[in-house]
Design an enzyme around this catalytic site. Sequence first.
Site, PDB file in Angstrom:
ATOM      1  N   HIS A 121       0.978  -1.379  -0.276  1.00 13.72           N
ATOM      2  CA  HIS A 121       0.597   0.175   0.304  1.00 13.72           C
ATOM      3  C   HIS A 121       0.761   1.525  -0.095  1.00 13.72           C
ATOM      4  O   HIS A 121       1.206   1.642   0.883  1.00 13.72           O
ATOM      5  CB  HIS A 121      -1.521  -0.143   1.427  1.00 13.72           C
ATOM      6  CG  HIS A 121      -1.644   0.892   1.083  1.00 13.72           C
ATOM      7  ND1 HIS A 121      -3.323   1.150   0.424  1.00 13.72           N
ATOM      8  CD2 HIS A 121      -2.175   2.418   1.504  1.00 13.72           C
ATOM      9  CE1 HIS A 121      -3.691   1.853   0.580  1.00 13.72           C
ATOM     10  NE2 HIS A 121      -3.013   3.378   1.389  1.00 13.72           N
ATOM     11  N   CYS A 122       1.067   2.261  -0.936  1.00 15.29           N
ATOM     12  CA  CYS A 122       1.254   3.246  -1.330  1.00 15.29           C
ATOM     13  C   CYS A 122       1.053   4.017  -2.290  1.00 15.29           C
ATOM     14  O   CYS A 122       0.392   3.384  -3.212  1.00 15.29           O
ATOM     15  CB  CYS A 122       3.270   2.345  -1.152  1.00 15.29           C
ATOM     16  SG  CYS A 122       3.649   1.712  -2.947  1.00 15.29           S
ATOM     17  N   HIS A 123       1.565   4.926  -2.795  1.00 19.29           N
ATOM     18  CA  HIS A 123       1.076   5.799  -3.516  1.00 19.29           C
ATOM     19  C   HIS A 123       2.687   6.677  -4.591  1.00 19.29           C
ATOM     20  O   HIS A 123       3.479   6.387  -4.011  1.00 19.29           O
ATOM     21  CB  HIS A 123       0.492   7.000  -2.731  1.00 19.29           C
ATOM     22  CG  HIS A 123      -0.837   6.927  -1.759  1.00 19.29           C
ATOM     23  ND1 HIS A 123      -1.784   5.522  -2.688  1.00 19.29           N
ATOM     24  CD2 HIS A 123      -1.269   6.573  -0.497  1.00 19.29           C
ATOM     25  CE1 HIS A 123      -2.554   5.602  -1.171  1.00 19.29           C
ATOM     26  NE2 HIS A 123      -2.334   5.963  -0.378  1.00 19.29           N
TER      27      HIS A 123
ATOM     28  N   TYR B 102      -7.646  17.532  -2.016  1.00 18.34           N
ATOM     29  CA  TYR B 102      -6.334  18.030  -0.974  1.00 18.34           C
ATOM     30  C   TYR B 102      -5.400  18.019  -2.294  1.00 18.34           C
ATOM     31  O   TYR B 102      -5.570  17.166  -3.721  1.00 18.34           O
ATOM     32  CB  TYR B 102      -5.718  17.087  -0.626  1.00 18.34           C
ATOM     33  CG  TYR B 102      -5.646  15.541  -0.976  1.00 18.34           C
ATOM     34  CD1 TYR B 102      -3.970  15.072  -1.179  1.00 18.34           C
ATOM     35  CD2 TYR B 102      -6.279  14.270  -0.580  1.00 18.34           C
ATOM     36  CE1 TYR B 102      -3.960  14.629  -1.289  1.00 18.34           C
ATOM     37  CE2 TYR B 102      -6.156  13.221  -0.883  1.00 18.34           C
ATOM     38  CZ  TYR B 102      -4.928  13.172  -0.951  1.00 18.34           C
ATOM     39  OH  TYR B 102      -4.715  11.801  -1.741  1.00 18.34           O
TER      40      TYR B 102
ATOM     41  N   ARG C 241     -10.047   0.398  -6.708  1.00 16.13           N
ATOM     42  CA  ARG C 241     -10.367   0.603  -4.974  1.00 16.13           C
ATOM     43  C   ARG C 241     -11.676   1.852  -4.981  1.00 16.13           C
ATOM     44  O   ARG C 241     -12.407   2.780  -5.962  1.00 16.13           O
ATOM     45  CB  ARG C 241      -9.426   1.827  -4.560  1.00 16.13           C
ATOM     46  CG  ARG C 241      -9.335   1.973  -3.279  1.00 16.13           C
ATOM     47  CD  ARG C 241      -8.243   2.974  -2.656  1.00 16.13           C
ATOM     48  NE  ARG C 241      -7.591   3.484  -1.692  1.00 16.13           N
ATOM     49  CZ  ARG C 241      -7.021   4.015  -0.674  1.00 16.13           C
ATOM     50  NH1 ARG C 241      -6.991   5.322  -1.777  1.00 16.13           N
ATOM     51  NH2 ARG C 241      -7.035   4.080  -0.072  1.00 16.13           N
TER      52      ARG C 241
ATOM     53  N   ARG D 220     -14.204  12.877   3.505  1.00 10.42           N
ATOM     54  CA  ARG D 220     -13.639  13.672   3.377  1.00 10.42           C
ATOM     55  C   ARG D 220     -12.630  14.047   2.269  1.00 10.42           C
ATOM     56  O   ARG D 220     -11.736  14.597   2.085  1.00 10.42           O
ATOM     57  CB  ARG D 220     -11.953  13.842   4.508  1.00 10.42           C
ATOM     58  CG  ARG D 220     -11.291  13.396   5.082  1.00 10.42           C
ATOM     59  CD  ARG D 220     -10.236  13.208   6.168  1.00 10.42           C
ATOM     60  NE  ARG D 220     -10.410  12.018   6.572  1.00 10.42           N
ATOM     61  CZ  ARG D 220      -8.837  11.355   6.229  1.00 10.42           C
ATOM     62  NH1 ARG D 220      -8.494  12.263   5.467  1.00 10.42           N
ATOM     63  NH2 ARG D 220      -8.883  10.741   6.230  1.00 10.42           N
TER      64      ARG D 220
ATOM     65  N   ASP E 223       2.226   2.815   3.109  1.00 12.07           N
ATOM     66  CA  ASP E 223       1.248   4.249   2.917  1.00 12.07           C
ATOM     67  C   ASP E 223       1.788   5.858   2.286  1.00 12.07           C
ATOM     68  O   ASP E 223       1.517   6.059   2.709  1.00 12.07           O
ATOM     69  CB  ASP E 223       0.338   4.245   3.843  1.00 12.07           C
ATOM     70  CG  ASP E 223      -0.882   4.992   3.666  1.00 12.07           C
ATOM     71  OD1 ASP E 223      -1.257   5.480   2.466  1.00 12.07           O
ATOM     72  OD2 ASP E 223      -1.095   6.427   4.316  1.00 12.07           O
TER      73      ASP E 223
ATOM     74  N   ASN F 183      -2.225  13.435   3.721  1.00 14.54           N
ATOM     75  CA  ASN F 183      -3.008  14.378   4.817  1.00 14.54           C
ATOM     76  C   ASN F 183      -2.589  13.699   6.850  1.00 14.54           C
ATOM     77  O   ASN F 183      -3.763  14.069   7.412  1.00 14.54           O
ATOM     78  CB  ASN F 183      -4.534  13.700   4.880  1.00 14.54           C
ATOM     79  CG  ASN F 183      -5.237  13.744   2.999  1.00 14.54           C
ATOM     80  OD1 ASN F 183      -5.103  15.398   3.018  1.00 14.54           O
ATOM     81  ND2 ASN F 183      -5.563  13.143   2.599  1.00 14.54           N
TER      82      ASN F 183
HETATM   83  C1  0GY Z   1      -4.110   6.531   2.371  1.00 15.73           C
HETATM   84  C2  0GY Z   1      -4.982   7.419   3.439  1.00 15.73           C
HETATM   85  C3  0GY Z   1      -5.715   8.688   3.083  1.00 15.73           C
HETATM   86  C4  0GY Z   1      -5.436   8.649   1.449  1.00 15.73           C
HETATM   87  C5  0GY Z   1      -5.980   8.499   0.472  1.00 15.73           C
HETATM   88  O1  0GY Z   1      -6.198   8.070  -1.894  1.00 15.73           O
HETATM   89  C6  0GY Z   1      -6.202   9.568  -1.039  1.00 15.73           C
HETATM   90  O2  0GY Z   1      -5.858  10.045  -1.190  1.00 15.73           O
HETATM   91  O3  0GY Z   1      -5.948   6.664   0.400  1.00 15.73           O
HETATM   92  C7  0GY Z   1      -6.385   9.008   3.644  1.00 15.73           C
HETATM   93  O4  0GY Z   1      -6.149  10.622   3.936  1.00 15.73           O
HETATM   94  O5  0GY Z   1      -6.968   8.953   4.813  1.00 15.73           O
HETATM   95  O6  0GY Z   1      -4.318   5.492   2.541  1.00 15.73           O
HETATM   96  O7  0GY Z   1      -3.447   7.277   1.362  1.00 15.73           O
END
Ligand code: 0GY
Length: 302
Positions: free
Chosen positions: A33-35, A51, A126, A132, A251, A256
Amino acid sequence: MSQAFTMDADWLPFHPDPSRPHFILPPGAVDAHCHVFGPGDEFPFAPERKYTPCDASAAQLFALRDLLGFSRNVVVQATCHGADNRAMVHALRQSGGRARGVATIRPDFSEEMLAELHEAGVRGVRFNFVKRLVDPKPDAHYHRIAERIASLGWHIVIYFEPADLEERWDLFTSLPTPVVVDHMGRPDVRLPADGPAFARFLHFMEAHETVWCKVTCPERLTLAGPPYDDVVPFARLVTERFPDRVLWGTDWPHPNLKGHMPDDGALVDFIPRIAPTPDLQHRLLVANPMRLYWPEESAHAG
Ligand code: 0GY
């Protein structure tokens, strides 16, 4: 930082110099789980986003992967990119087969668009219910997407808060694919892990063998702060009760967060506290994510 976008004034950027973890990850470990965020000048953030983050590129993600000792990543589409999956797909293509993806799609995506995502390495979608982050849609919207992706062999990742589990129970329990819950359904860690609130979540997993769980985000769920003692009982309980249906991820780059930004090395040191034996660690970090994201290699995962 990009020219076109200015990150939110209260945005906490990811840790600039994470430590090497003390815990040595098993060979083949997956950060599940990462972005990636942008970079905004190359991959613009979505107009409907809630955001505006700092840039966090694929190259920076892969540098962190190597520092921490992971072999592979699962890159989850972040809401700041909406259903424009280009930044995530770019990361998959840059990874040399060492990353899979989870996309955000709309019901009207063409067969060609889905085939291209699959070819790039996407293996799931997803559904986000956190208000939020997104404006959640009626159940029918998610059913339509589920019908589109089930035949591809993908799964569905759901991100929700405790109240959503009741409200969306019928949806969550009728999805036709494996379902992966982000961050244990965000339990309130002031309540006991063996109390009635978390029991509802455990029952959801107990009663539905296709439901998996990411035992992730102590830094997001904690009230006590590092080293996240208050999150350990929840994550350990799930890991020990469902050892073949748990995943773990950093993560990164931690969107956020408001209180503190974790040292990613210290986050990895959280793993042996929730998966105390080498067998549990191997399932959590290697065997389970390989089965879900690289099933063709899973039999050989060491
Ligand atoms: C996470 C959690 C958050 C954000 C997102 O896709 C996203 O913007 O998942 C969060 O703000 O709780 O898993 O990264």
